[in-house]
Motif scaffolding. Structure first.
Motif, PDB file in Angstrom:
ATOM      1  N   THR A 193       0.851  -1.185   0.000  1.00  0.00           N
ATOM      2  CA  THR A 193       0.000   0.000   0.000  1.00  0.00           C
ATOM      3  C   THR A 193       0.887   1.235   0.000  1.00  0.00           C
ATOM      4  O   THR A 193       1.897   1.279   0.700  1.00  0.00           O
ATOM      5  CB  THR A 193      -0.906   0.028   1.248  1.00  0.00           C
ATOM      6  OG1 THR A 193      -1.711  -1.147   1.276  1.00  0.00           O
ATOM      7  CG2 THR A 193      -1.808   1.251   1.238  1.00  0.00           C
ATOM      8  N   LEU A 194       0.534   2.231  -0.796  1.00  0.00           N
ATOM      9  CA  LEU A 194       1.244   3.498  -0.811  1.00  0.00           C
ATOM     10  C   LEU A 194       0.329   4.599  -0.291  1.00  0.00           C
ATOM     11  O   LEU A 194      -0.892   4.505  -0.389  1.00  0.00           O
ATOM     12  CB  LEU A 194       1.711   3.834  -2.232  1.00  0.00           C
ATOM     13  CG  LEU A 194       2.615   2.791  -2.911  1.00  0.00           C
ATOM     14  CD1 LEU A 194       3.017   3.264  -4.300  1.00  0.00           C
ATOM     15  CD2 LEU A 194       3.845   2.487  -2.073  1.00  0.00           C
ATOM     16  N   GLY A 195       0.926   5.639   0.256  1.00  0.00           N
ATOM     17  CA  GLY A 195       0.147   6.702   0.879  1.00  0.00           C
ATOM     18  C   GLY A 195       0.281   8.033   0.173  1.00  0.00           C
ATOM     19  O   GLY A 195       1.316   8.349  -0.423  1.00  0.00           O
ATOM     20  N   LEU A 196      -0.795   8.813   0.227  1.00  0.00           N
ATOM     21  CA  LEU A 196      -0.807  10.175  -0.306  1.00  0.00           C
ATOM     22  C   LEU A 196      -1.523  11.058   0.702  1.00  0.00           C
ATOM     23  O   LEU A 196      -2.733  10.938   0.900  1.00  0.00           O
ATOM     24  CB  LEU A 196      -1.504  10.225  -1.664  1.00  0.00           C
ATOM     25  CG  LEU A 196      -1.700  11.605  -2.310  1.00  0.00           C
ATOM     26  CD1 LEU A 196      -0.368  12.322  -2.475  1.00  0.00           C
ATOM     27  CD2 LEU A 196      -2.416  11.487  -3.643  1.00  0.00           C
TER      28      LEU A 196
ATOM     29  N   GLY B 210      -1.406   2.697 -12.333  1.00  0.00           N
ATOM     30  CA  GLY B 210      -0.072   2.137 -12.168  1.00  0.00           C
ATOM     31  C   GLY B 210       0.010   1.112 -11.055  1.00  0.00           C
ATOM     32  O   GLY B 210       0.794   0.156 -11.139  1.00  0.00           O
ATOM     33  N   LEU B 211      -0.812   1.274 -10.012  1.00  0.00           N
ATOM     34  CA  LEU B 211      -0.735   0.383  -8.854  1.00  0.00           C
ATOM     35  C   LEU B 211      -1.531  -0.903  -9.033  1.00  0.00           C
ATOM     36  O   LEU B 211      -1.086  -1.974  -8.597  1.00  0.00           O
ATOM     37  CB  LEU B 211      -1.236   1.114  -7.601  1.00  0.00           C
ATOM     38  CG  LEU B 211      -0.420   2.301  -7.103  1.00  0.00           C
ATOM     39  CD1 LEU B 211      -1.019   2.825  -5.803  1.00  0.00           C
ATOM     40  CD2 LEU B 211       1.032   1.915  -6.899  1.00  0.00           C
ATOM     41  N   ALA B 212      -2.708  -0.802  -9.640  1.00  0.00           N
ATOM     42  CA  ALA B 212      -3.602  -1.957  -9.702  1.00  0.00           C
ATOM     43  C   ALA B 212      -2.957  -3.198 -10.325  1.00  0.00           C
ATOM     44  O   ALA B 212      -3.061  -4.299  -9.758  1.00  0.00           O
ATOM     45  CB  ALA B 212      -4.888  -1.585 -10.443  1.00  0.00           C
ATOM     46  N   PRO B 213      -2.258  -3.090 -11.458  1.00  0.00           N
ATOM     47  CA  PRO B 213      -1.657  -4.299 -12.038  1.00  0.00           C
ATOM     48  C   PRO B 213      -0.561  -4.901 -11.172  1.00  0.00           C
ATOM     49  O   PRO B 213      -0.228  -6.086 -11.323  1.00  0.00           O
ATOM     50  CB  PRO B 213      -1.083  -3.804 -13.375  1.00  0.00           C
ATOM     51  CG  PRO B 213      -1.798  -2.540 -13.671  1.00  0.00           C
ATOM     52  CD  PRO B 213      -2.067  -1.930 -12.347  1.00  0.00           C
ATOM     53  N   LEU B 214       0.007  -4.097 -10.263  1.00  0.00           N
ATOM     54  CA  LEU B 214       1.081  -4.592  -9.412  1.00  0.00           C
ATOM     55  C   LEU B 214       0.568  -5.119  -8.079  1.00  0.00           C
ATOM     56  O   LEU B 214       1.347  -5.548  -7.229  1.00  0.00           O
ATOM     57  CB  LEU B 214       2.097  -3.466  -9.155  1.00  0.00           C
ATOM     58  CG  LEU B 214       2.734  -2.851 -10.401  1.00  0.00           C
ATOM     59  CD1 LEU B 214       3.667  -1.708 -10.015  1.00  0.00           C
ATOM     60  CD2 LEU B 214       3.477  -3.900 -11.209  1.00  0.00           C
ATOM     61  N   GLY B 215      -0.748  -5.099  -7.889  1.00  0.00           N
ATOM     62  CA  GLY B 215      -1.323  -5.603  -6.650  1.00  0.00           C
ATOM     63  C   GLY B 215      -1.189  -4.641  -5.489  1.00  0.00           C
ATOM     64  O   GLY B 215      -1.280  -5.049  -4.331  1.00  0.00           O
ATOM     65  N   TYR B 216      -0.966  -3.369  -5.773  1.00  0.00           N
ATOM     66  CA  TYR B 216      -0.834  -2.358  -4.720  1.00  0.00           C
ATOM     67  C   TYR B 216      -2.111  -1.525  -4.623  1.00  0.00           C
ATOM     68  O   TYR B 216      -2.877  -1.427  -5.583  1.00  0.00           O
ATOM     69  CB  TYR B 216       0.350  -1.427  -5.014  1.00  0.00           C
ATOM     70  CG  TYR B 216       1.691  -1.967  -4.572  1.00  0.00           C
ATOM     71  CD1 TYR B 216       2.379  -1.399  -3.502  1.00  0.00           C
ATOM     72  CD2 TYR B 216       2.267  -3.046  -5.232  1.00  0.00           C
ATOM     73  CE1 TYR B 216       3.608  -1.895  -3.107  1.00  0.00           C
ATOM     74  CE2 TYR B 216       3.499  -3.548  -4.844  1.00  0.00           C
ATOM     75  CZ  TYR B 216       4.169  -2.959  -3.770  1.00  0.00           C
ATOM     76  OH  TYR B 216       5.384  -3.454  -3.376  1.00  0.00           O
ATOM     77  N   ALA B 217      -2.295  -0.895  -3.453  1.00  0.00           N
ATOM     78  CA  ALA B 217      -3.445  -0.019  -3.228  1.00  0.00           C
ATOM     79  C   ALA B 217      -2.947   1.342  -2.761  1.00  0.00           C
ATOM     80  O   ALA B 217      -1.793   1.494  -2.332  1.00  0.00           O
ATOM     81  CB  ALA B 217      -4.389  -0.621  -2.189  1.00  0.00           C
ATOM     82  N   LEU B 218      -3.817   2.341  -2.837  1.00  0.00           N
ATOM     83  CA  LEU B 218      -3.487   3.711  -2.425  1.00  0.00           C
ATOM     84  C   LEU B 218      -4.330   4.110  -1.219  1.00  0.00           C
ATOM     85  O   LEU B 218      -5.546   3.924  -1.216  1.00  0.00           O
ATOM     86  CB  LEU B 218      -3.738   4.684  -3.572  1.00  0.00           C
ATOM     87  CG  LEU B 218      -3.476   6.163  -3.271  1.00  0.00           C
ATOM     88  CD1 LEU B 218      -1.980   6.412  -3.082  1.00  0.00           C
ATOM     89  CD2 LEU B 218      -4.019   7.054  -4.393  1.00  0.00           C
ATOM     90  N   VAL B 219      -3.668   4.655  -0.199  1.00  0.00           N
ATOM     91  CA  VAL B 219      -4.349   5.234   0.956  1.00  0.00           C
ATOM     92  C   VAL B 219      -4.252   6.746   0.832  1.00  0.00           C
ATOM     93  O   VAL B 219      -3.146   7.303   0.798  1.00  0.00           O
ATOM     94  CB  VAL B 219      -3.718   4.764   2.282  1.00  0.00           C
ATOM     95  CG1 VAL B 219      -4.290   5.567   3.449  1.00  0.00           C
ATOM     96  CG2 VAL B 219      -3.971   3.284   2.503  1.00  0.00           C
ATOM     97  N   LEU B 220      -5.396   7.428   0.758  1.00  0.00           N
ATOM     98  CA  LEU B 220      -5.447   8.873   0.589  1.00  0.00           C
ATOM     99  C   LEU B 220      -5.975   9.516   1.860  1.00  0.00           C
ATOM    100  O   LEU B 220      -7.001   9.096   2.398  1.00  0.00           O
ATOM    101  CB  LEU B 220      -6.346   9.238  -0.595  1.00  0.00           C
ATOM    102  CG  LEU B 220      -6.635  10.727  -0.816  1.00  0.00           C
ATOM    103  CD1 LEU B 220      -5.357  11.482  -1.155  1.00  0.00           C
ATOM    104  CD2 LEU B 220      -7.677  10.908  -1.921  1.00  0.00           C
ATOM    105  N   GLN B 221      -5.265  10.529   2.340  1.00  0.00           N
ATOM    106  CA  GLN B 221      -5.705  11.261   3.526  1.00  0.00           C
ATOM    107  C   GLN B 221      -5.596  12.752   3.262  1.00  0.00           C
ATOM    108  O   GLN B 221      -4.553  13.234   2.816  1.00  0.00           O
ATOM    109  CB  GLN B 221      -4.859  10.878   4.753  1.00  0.00           C
ATOM    110  CG  GLN B 221      -5.342  11.510   6.051  1.00  0.00           C
ATOM    111  CD  GLN B 221      -4.603  10.999   7.268  1.00  0.00           C
ATOM    112  OE1 GLN B 221      -3.752  10.100   7.158  1.00  0.00           O
ATOM    113  NE2 GLN B 221      -4.902  11.540   8.434  1.00  0.00           N
TER     114      GLN B 221
END
Length: 347
Positions: free
Chosen positions: A72-75, A100-111
């Motif tokens: 998971t990556l954060g913004l 860019g994240l979806a095909p790599l199995g990653y998600a985005l956390v937005l705050q």
């Protein structure tokens, strides 16, 4: 050291085993299995050979468990709510990140946070809880404390924008200034000599870059400088700034705005004062939002490929979090799009 081989005793190979055997980063393995661009044919073949030799089967859950990473990556965004609700730039950028994240199995956390103190606590909480593997740093400010903060907290990070001089955090951005310089050149070619600028909010790196580019372009063309007016990227602020410029004893015959939203508000403001665009006032925006060619007159503006920028940023940060070396992607340069909101000044 001999290369890893197919594991025995029921132990399953990992993505790290594949990367080691192929002599690439784990991010490269992810790009290959998800058929993403940016991998040389030779490296791609080594990865495929390693997968075949080890009998590895991609499994996002198992990979996250074995690497003890959240995938998971954060913004964290500190922006006024009224700007987030109206400015199309960030929705497009976030959409690019997601592609860019979806095909790599990653998600985005937005705050979204209201102030600097809440912003700092948000990064500290992300680091303490291990909720993200890395963070995007957007809207970089002059003397911004965040690069030093995330370095101290041990969080992988990527600056979305120009790099900091002497900074440790890598950056990925485009040359904002080139678009503004082309705008001034275009207006000068039409015969304008009094060119105003509605810049963004003070303190942002991209505000300073665009304002410096505007000043430099005026100087290069031997044109007088009208003091720029700062606004906060919202339509209301753009309208107020436009009134301020048009109230001058010698108002500009053309105005370059720091984003399309303020430029569109500027057209409405000029029209409300009985001016015609572009006959009495030429207007140039920045971003080329979807509405830019739908207003009357269609807006001359600077186009950025925001989706590609977001996608490239996502891929670069994933590579960093998985131990890869940072490689700045070559982003499409800004384009200057001429439409009907600019014309020669009235004699």
């Amino acid at each position: 050291m001999p290369p890893p081989s197919r594991r025995g005793g029921g132990s399953r190979p990992t993505i790290g085993d594949v990367a080691a055997l192929a002599q690439v980063s784990k991010a490269t393995v992810s790009f290959v299995i998800n058929d993403r661009p940016g991998v040389s044919p030779q490296a791609r073949q080594r990865v495929l050979d390693a997968i075949d030799q080890l009998g590895w089967q991609p499994n996002a859950g198992a990979r996250a468990l074995s690497t003890k990473r959240s995938q998971t990556l954060g913004l964290v965004m500190r922006r006024p709510p009224e700007l987030l609700s109206t400015d199309p730039f960030f929705p497009q950028f976030v959409a690019g990140i997601e592609t860019g994240l979806a095909p790599l199995g990653y998600a985005l956390v937005l705050q979204v946070v209201p102030d600097e103190e809440t912003e700092r606590r948000a990064y500290e909480r992300l680091a303490r809880d291990g909720r993200v593997d890395g963070v995007f740093l957007t809207d970089l400010r002059t003397d911004d404390p965040r690069p030093a903060l995330v370095t101290e907290l041990g969080i992988d990070a990527l600056i979305v924008g120009p790099p900091q001089h002497g900074g440790q955090v890598p950056a990925l951005g485009v040359d904002d200034g080139s678009g503004v310089r082309r705008a001034v050149s275009h207006l000068r070619s039409l015969g304008h000599r009094w060119i105003g600028h509605v810049c963004g909010a003070a303190g942002f790196v991209h505000t300073e870059a665009r304002c410096d580019a505007w000043r430099g372009a005026l100087a290069d063309a031997d044109l007088p400088e009208i003091p720029p007016v700062a606004a906060d990227f919202t339509g209301a602020a753009g309208a107020r700034a436009t009134h301020q410029l048009l109230d001058l004893d010698r108002p500009p015959t053309a105005i370059v705005y720091a984003n399309d939203l303020m430029a569109i508000a500027g057209i409405t403001t000029a029209t409300s004062r009985g001016l015609r665009v572009p006959e009495d006032l030429s207007v140039v925006g920045f971003d080329d939002i979807p509405l830019a060619d739908c207003i009357a007159p269609p807006l001359t503006t600077v186009r950025q490929d925001v989706l590609t920028w977001g996608r490239a940023a996502a891929q670069a940060l994933v590579s960093l979090t998985e131990g890869g070396e940072f490689q700045a992607a070559e982003l499409p340069p800004v384009e200057f799009v001429v439409r009907a909101s600019t014309a020669p000044p009235r004699t």
